[in-house]
Design a protein around this motif. Structure first.
Motif, PDB file in Angstrom:
ATOM      1  N   MET A 157      29.323 -72.878 -64.621  1.00  0.00           N
ATOM      2  CA  MET A 157      29.106 -71.499 -64.282  1.00  0.00           C
ATOM      3  C   MET A 157      27.665 -71.133 -64.627  1.00  0.00           C
ATOM      4  O   MET A 157      27.184 -71.434 -65.705  1.00  0.00           O
ATOM      5  CB  MET A 157      30.083 -70.633 -65.081  1.00  0.00           C
ATOM      6  CG  MET A 157      29.789 -69.186 -64.946  1.00  0.00           C
ATOM      7  SD  MET A 157      30.808 -68.103 -65.952  1.00  0.00           S
ATOM      8  CE  MET A 157      32.345 -68.902 -65.944  1.00  0.00           C
ATOM      9  N   ASN A 158      27.016 -70.465 -63.696  1.00  0.00           N
ATOM     10  CA  ASN A 158      25.616 -70.129 -63.869  1.00  0.00           C
ATOM     11  C   ASN A 158      25.454 -68.616 -63.951  1.00  0.00           C
ATOM     12  O   ASN A 158      25.588 -67.926 -62.944  1.00  0.00           O
ATOM     13  CB  ASN A 158      24.804 -70.707 -62.714  1.00  0.00           C
ATOM     14  CG  ASN A 158      23.318 -70.591 -62.935  1.00  0.00           C
ATOM     15  OD1 ASN A 158      22.869 -70.472 -64.069  1.00  0.00           O
ATOM     16  ND2 ASN A 158      22.558 -70.619 -61.863  1.00  0.00           N
ATOM     17  N   ILE A 159      25.193 -68.112 -65.134  1.00  0.00           N
ATOM     18  CA  ILE A 159      24.992 -66.678 -65.344  1.00  0.00           C
ATOM     19  C   ILE A 159      23.538 -66.465 -65.721  1.00  0.00           C
ATOM     20  O   ILE A 159      23.007 -67.148 -66.598  1.00  0.00           O
ATOM     21  CB  ILE A 159      25.927 -66.142 -66.452  1.00  0.00           C
ATOM     22  CG1 ILE A 159      27.371 -66.255 -65.993  1.00  0.00           C
ATOM     23  CG2 ILE A 159      25.566 -64.706 -66.812  1.00  0.00           C
ATOM     24  CD1 ILE A 159      28.381 -65.807 -67.007  1.00  0.00           C
TER      25      ILE A 159
ATOM     26  N   GLN B 140      28.734 -60.705 -63.116  1.00  0.00           N
ATOM     27  CA  GLN B 140      28.590 -62.032 -62.515  1.00  0.00           C
ATOM     28  C   GLN B 140      29.897 -62.822 -62.573  1.00  0.00           C
ATOM     29  O   GLN B 140      30.246 -63.525 -61.623  1.00  0.00           O
ATOM     30  CB  GLN B 140      27.441 -62.790 -63.172  1.00  0.00           C
ATOM     31  CG  GLN B 140      26.091 -62.147 -62.838  1.00  0.00           C
ATOM     32  CD  GLN B 140      24.932 -62.802 -63.539  1.00  0.00           C
ATOM     33  OE1 GLN B 140      24.691 -63.993 -63.357  1.00  0.00           O
ATOM     34  NE2 GLN B 140      24.206 -62.034 -64.340  1.00  0.00           N
ATOM     35  N   ILE B 141      30.633 -62.695 -63.658  1.00  0.00           N
ATOM     36  CA  ILE B 141      31.932 -63.368 -63.741  1.00  0.00           C
ATOM     37  C   ILE B 141      32.895 -62.734 -62.737  1.00  0.00           C
ATOM     38  O   ILE B 141      33.606 -63.434 -62.010  1.00  0.00           O
ATOM     39  CB  ILE B 141      32.506 -63.309 -65.173  1.00  0.00           C
ATOM     40  CG1 ILE B 141      31.651 -64.150 -66.128  1.00  0.00           C
ATOM     41  CG2 ILE B 141      33.958 -63.797 -65.188  1.00  0.00           C
ATOM     42  CD1 ILE B 141      32.027 -64.008 -67.595  1.00  0.00           C
TER      43      ILE B 141
ATOM     44  N   GLN C 188      32.229 -61.215 -59.945  1.00  0.00           N
ATOM     45  CA  GLN C 188      31.874 -61.613 -58.585  1.00  0.00           C
ATOM     46  C   GLN C 188      32.296 -63.060 -58.320  1.00  0.00           C
ATOM     47  O   GLN C 188      32.773 -63.375 -57.235  1.00  0.00           O
ATOM     48  CB  GLN C 188      30.371 -61.441 -58.345  1.00  0.00           C
ATOM     49  CG  GLN C 188      29.976 -61.637 -56.905  1.00  0.00           C
ATOM     50  CD  GLN C 188      30.738 -60.734 -55.943  1.00  0.00           C
ATOM     51  OE1 GLN C 188      30.992 -59.557 -56.216  1.00  0.00           O
ATOM     52  NE2 GLN C 188      31.147 -61.274 -54.818  1.00  0.00           N
ATOM     53  N   SER C 189      32.150 -63.932 -59.307  1.00  0.00           N
ATOM     54  CA  SER C 189      32.559 -65.332 -59.147  1.00  0.00           C
ATOM     55  C   SER C 189      34.067 -65.451 -58.947  1.00  0.00           C
ATOM     56  O   SER C 189      34.531 -66.274 -58.156  1.00  0.00           O
ATOM     57  CB  SER C 189      32.129 -66.161 -60.357  1.00  0.00           C
ATOM     58  OG  SER C 189      30.722 -66.256 -60.406  1.00  0.00           O
TER      59      SER C 189
ATOM     60  N   SER D 243      34.943 -63.901 -55.398  1.00  0.00           N
ATOM     61  CA  SER D 243      34.464 -64.732 -54.285  1.00  0.00           C
ATOM     62  C   SER D 243      35.213 -66.059 -54.195  1.00  0.00           C
ATOM     63  O   SER D 243      35.069 -66.788 -53.220  1.00  0.00           O
ATOM     64  CB  SER D 243      32.968 -65.011 -54.433  1.00  0.00           C
ATOM     65  OG  SER D 243      32.740 -65.917 -55.507  1.00  0.00           O
TER      66      SER D 243
ATOM     67  N   SER E  87      34.752 -68.518 -56.357  1.00  0.00           N
ATOM     68  CA  SER E  87      33.980 -69.568 -57.040  1.00  0.00           C
ATOM     69  C   SER E  87      34.648 -70.004 -58.338  1.00  0.00           C
ATOM     70  O   SER E  87      34.555 -71.162 -58.726  1.00  0.00           O
ATOM     71  CB  SER E  87      32.561 -69.081 -57.355  1.00  0.00           C
ATOM     72  OG  SER E  87      31.854 -68.816 -56.174  1.00  0.00           O
ATOM     73  N   LEU E  88      35.292 -69.055 -59.003  1.00  0.00           N
ATOM     74  CA  LEU E  88      36.098 -69.362 -60.187  1.00  0.00           C
ATOM     75  C   LEU E  88      37.557 -69.179 -59.784  1.00  0.00           C
ATOM     76  O   LEU E  88      37.981 -68.073 -59.452  1.00  0.00           O
ATOM     77  CB  LEU E  88      35.767 -68.431 -61.355  1.00  0.00           C
ATOM     78  CG  LEU E  88      34.427 -68.627 -62.028  1.00  0.00           C
ATOM     79  CD1 LEU E  88      34.223 -67.590 -63.123  1.00  0.00           C
ATOM     80  CD2 LEU E  88      34.307 -70.015 -62.605  1.00  0.00           C
TER      81      LEU E  88
END
Length: 121
Positions: free
Chosen positions: A1-3, A20-21, A23-24, A27, A29-30
């Motif tokens: 994970m890239n924050i 950011q978490i 949104q991940s 979306s 992504s997580l």
């Protein structure tokens, strides 16, 4: 994970992490059941305080996007369409609150704002 943390931003760091978490997760992504890094590991990786990460995780748990299991860790929750819609509506309300404040300080009337929104749609 890239924050990514912007130290110059007016937005508090815990809110930057949450955003950011969130949104991940929304979306995809997580994915559901993904085990988040421990609070200590995340704090060290981002070079921020443990309390900052704990606040972000706690807020996301309260939203129902993360689940904290005692002694096991923090995991991404399963998100159904109703929950996703509720989270997105909360984001919309936050943005509208900012927009209203901008309009209030910029002498833009409600009618002008609504007219501009209707043009967009």
């Amino acid at each position: 994970m890239n924050i990514l943390i912007d130290q110059m931003s007016q937005t508090p760091i815990y809110e930057q992490i949450e955003s950011q978490i969130r949104q991940s997760i929304l979306s995809g992504s997580l994915e559901a059941n993904y085990m988040m890094p421990s609070i200590r590991k995340m704090a060290k990786g981002l070079n921020v305080g443990i309390i900052t990460v704990k606040r972000a995780y706690d807020d996301l748990c309260n939203e129902g996007l993360l689940i904290s299991l005692q002694g096991r860790g923090v995991f991404v929750a399963s998100i159904d369409t109703d929950k996703e819609k509720a989270v997105r509506m909360g984001q919309l309300r936050d943005k509208l609150t900012e927009l209203k404040a901008f309009c209030d300080t910029s002498d833009i009337s409600r009618e002008e704002l609504v007219s501009e929104i209707e043009k967009m749609f």
